[in-house]
Design a protein around this motif. Structure first.
Motif, PDB file in Angstrom:
ATOM      1  N   GLU A 100       3.122   1.500  -7.214  1.00  0.00           N
ATOM      2  CA  GLU A 100       2.545   2.217  -6.074  1.00  0.00           C
ATOM      3  C   GLU A 100       1.133   1.702  -5.847  1.00  0.00           C
ATOM      4  O   GLU A 100       0.365   1.545  -6.794  1.00  0.00           O
ATOM      5  N   LYS A 101       0.785   1.460  -4.600  1.00  0.00           N
ATOM      6  CA  LYS A 101      -0.530   0.910  -4.291  1.00  0.00           C
ATOM      7  C   LYS A 101      -1.004   1.475  -2.955  1.00  0.00           C
ATOM      8  O   LYS A 101      -0.241   1.521  -1.990  1.00  0.00           O
ATOM      9  N   ARG A 109      -5.292   4.596   5.511  1.00  0.00           N
ATOM     10  CA  ARG A 109      -4.901   4.561   4.098  1.00  0.00           C
ATOM     11  C   ARG A 109      -3.379   4.475   4.063  1.00  0.00           C
ATOM     12  O   ARG A 109      -2.684   5.379   4.541  1.00  0.00           O
ATOM     13  N   VAL A 110      -2.876   3.372   3.522  1.00  0.00           N
ATOM     14  CA  VAL A 110      -1.437   3.097   3.550  1.00  0.00           C
ATOM     15  C   VAL A 110      -0.917   2.998   2.123  1.00  0.00           C
ATOM     16  O   VAL A 110      -1.389   2.171   1.337  1.00  0.00           O
ATOM     17  N   LEU A 111       0.059   3.827   1.801  1.00  0.00           N
ATOM     18  CA  LEU A 111       0.730   3.767   0.504  1.00  0.00           C
ATOM     19  C   LEU A 111       1.929   2.836   0.619  1.00  0.00           C
ATOM     20  O   LEU A 111       2.746   2.979   1.527  1.00  0.00           O
ATOM     21  N   GLU A 182       4.441  12.604  -2.615  1.00  0.00           N
ATOM     22  CA  GLU A 182       3.795  11.330  -2.938  1.00  0.00           C
ATOM     23  C   GLU A 182       2.655  11.035  -1.968  1.00  0.00           C
ATOM     24  O   GLU A 182       1.574  10.582  -2.370  1.00  0.00           O
ATOM     25  N   MET A 183       2.879  11.281  -0.689  1.00  0.00           N
ATOM     26  CA  MET A 183       1.830  11.018   0.297  1.00  0.00           C
ATOM     27  C   MET A 183       0.638  11.947   0.101  1.00  0.00           C
ATOM     28  O   MET A 183      -0.519  11.528   0.243  1.00  0.00           O
ATOM     29  N   TRP A 190       0.114   7.299   5.928  1.00  0.00           N
ATOM     30  CA  TRP A 190       1.056   6.215   6.171  1.00  0.00           C
ATOM     31  C   TRP A 190       1.738   5.824   4.866  1.00  0.00           C
ATOM     32  O   TRP A 190       1.086   5.715   3.826  1.00  0.00           O
ATOM     33  N   LEU A 191       3.041   5.600   4.936  1.00  0.00           N
ATOM     34  CA  LEU A 191       3.828   5.112   3.803  1.00  0.00           C
ATOM     35  C   LEU A 191       4.735   3.995   4.310  1.00  0.00           C
ATOM     36  O   LEU A 191       5.436   4.170   5.314  1.00  0.00           O
ATOM     37  N   ILE A 192       4.721   2.847   3.625  1.00  0.00           N
ATOM     38  CA  ILE A 192       5.619   1.736   3.947  1.00  0.00           C
ATOM     39  C   ILE A 192       6.441   1.429   2.708  1.00  0.00           C
ATOM     40  O   ILE A 192       5.890   1.244   1.616  1.00  0.00           O
TER      41      ILE A 192
END
Length: 240
Positions: A100-101, A109-111, A182-183, A190-192
């Motif tokens: 996870e980064k 801020r994108v996870l 998680e977010m 944002w999550l990709i």
């Protein structure tokens, strides 16, 4: 500024069209980006960096050429290639990332992650994942002769395919509560991710605000990439 994300190419010698499409992508759009992130399952299977498969050497050279052109490439492990190690990273010039980064991209801020850890309804898979990610077991496996590792990997792939055939599509998808948790844990909107092979942009609420979950597609019959620029986040599909 353009940051690219891809996942789930599942490269293997039996699928030369996908390999050719990836090579064209690396020689084209990837060279014009500011960074490339590969979110796991670049390869269909990985039994060790010492595997002499010519495809691995070809891909290492192609990715290294992108890095040498000035585009940094980053990799986080998928469920198919979680054993990809430092030797291949050196050969390809890629930087290995944790599972996870969080990235800071154009004010967002994108996870990023592969996505398999979000599929918490599939308790059987999560238990299997916990076992095979034990460092001592990985060291033991990698110490085995290549021929034995190939046999074990083939049996595991066959077993996985059989098991998935009896699971519902909903079970193998992400759990919405896990996604939100998680977010919120990472304080992102944002999550990709990849893994599910269900490309889409999902709207949700996290941290009390509108949020987006962007799912990359698998490279089965076309390419799939997420482009992040100052103007927005775009999920794009393109022919090989």
């Amino acid at each position: 500024m353009t940051t690219l994300f891809i996942a789930d190419l599942h490269l293997q010698t039996e699928e030369p069209a996908i390999t050719a499409g990836f090579l064209r992508f690396l020689a084209g759009e990837a060279r014009r980006a500011d960074a490339l992130y590969i979110l796991g399952d670049l390869f269909e299977a990985w039994i060790g960096d010492d595997d002499p498969n010519p495809l691995h050497r070809e891909m290492a050279a192609a990715i290294k050429a992108v890095v040498d052109s000035g585009v940094p490439c980053f990799f986080l492990h998928g469920n198919r290639d979680f054993l990809l190690g430092k030797r291949f990273a050196r050969e390809s010039g890629m930087t290995l990332l944790p599972q996870e980064k969080v990235l800071e991209l154009d004010g967002r801020r994108v996870l990023i992650m592969h996505g398999d850890t979000l599929c918490t309804d599939d308790a059987g898979y999560q238990a299997f994942r916990a076992r095979v990610h034990q460092p001592w077991l990985q060291r033991l496996f990698l110490a085995l002769p290549l021929v034995i590792r190939r046999r074990i990997a083939a049996r595991m792939r066959a077993g996985s395919k059989a098991a998935n055939g009896s699971k519902s599509l909903a079970m193998m998808d992400v759990n919405p509560q896990t996604v939100t948790a998680e977010m919120e844990r990472h304080r992102v909107q944002w999550l990709i991710h990849g893994h599910t092979h269900r490309p889409a942009v999902h709207e949700l609420t996290a941290n009390g605000q509108p949020a987006r979950r962007v799912v990359l597609g698998a490279w089965h019959s076309e390419g799939s990439v997420v482009r992040v620029t100052p103007d927005g986040v775009e999920l794009v599909h393109f022919p090989f």
